[in-house]
Design an enzyme around this catalytic site. Sequence first.
Site, mmCIF file in Angstrom:
data_model
loop_
_atom_site.group_PDB
_atom_site.id
_atom_site.type_symbol
_atom_site.label_atom_id
_atom_site.label_comp_id
_atom_site.label_asym_id
_atom_site.label_seq_id
_atom_site.Cartn_x
_atom_site.Cartn_y
_atom_site.Cartn_z
ATOM 1 N N LEU A 127 30.764 -41.322 -18.092
ATOM 2 C CA LEU A 127 29.417 -41.490 -18.649
ATOM 3 C C LEU A 127 29.448 -42.329 -19.922
ATOM 4 C CD1 LEU A 127 28.050 -37.864 -18.099
ATOM 5 C CD2 LEU A 127 27.572 -39.892 -16.714
ATOM 6 N N HIS A 168 40.308 -35.354 -16.805
ATOM 7 C CA HIS A 168 39.515 -36.443 -17.397
ATOM 8 C C HIS A 168 38.870 -35.972 -18.704
ATOM 9 C CE1 HIS A 168 36.492 -39.904 -16.812
ATOM 10 N NE2 HIS A 168 35.968 -39.199 -17.802
HETATM 11 NI NI NI Z 1 34.495 -39.624 -19.245
#
Ligand code: NI
Length: 204
Positions: A127, A168
Amino acid sequence: MADTVEQLDAAAPEVVEDSQAEEEPLDPEVAARRRAALAHVRKWGDPVLKERARPVERFDDALRTEIARMGALMHDALGIGLAATQVGVLHRLLVYRVQPDASVAALVNPRIEWRSGEQEIAEEGCLSLPEVSVDVERPVHIRVSGQDGDGETILIEASGLEARVIQHEIDHLDGVLILDRTTREQKKAAIKSLRAWQAAADGA
Ligand code: NI
């Protein structure tokens, strides 16, 4: 790659954190909500993304409010994971949801206790990195310890996409981006695309 959850279909999340990285055009209302949520997410070039987040020591209402806010942002952004770093809060805290109908999981002070020797390469988005997806190799199975919003100990055994998302997000808490985990060629192409995105955003 990460979470309007009705939009997160089972086929999408091979791109981690940003489930919409390679998706079809969204319903205008969903798209507007996603844009509004993404405005709160720090993007490439923001120095906070390189910082190492600090352990959470206080398990209070403020922390639980922060967790709820991150879950709502992730949901509206159509993400499947979000680290506190990405909203500019340097707390070791992440939220994720791999299954669209599941509740949002929060992990405070996460620590990878074990990772499998078996690794897998898959495409990941983020994002914080608009319009980018790159190949990242990661262990397929992990065991993670941490705490929930009340300070209770959690132990998670995760595989596949869930393991990938958690890794992540923990990377974010250490100031590490997928650009640091992909090939030189893909990193170069991604940075070129991010510069173009940034120029367009600045011009807007
Ligand atoms: Ni990320």
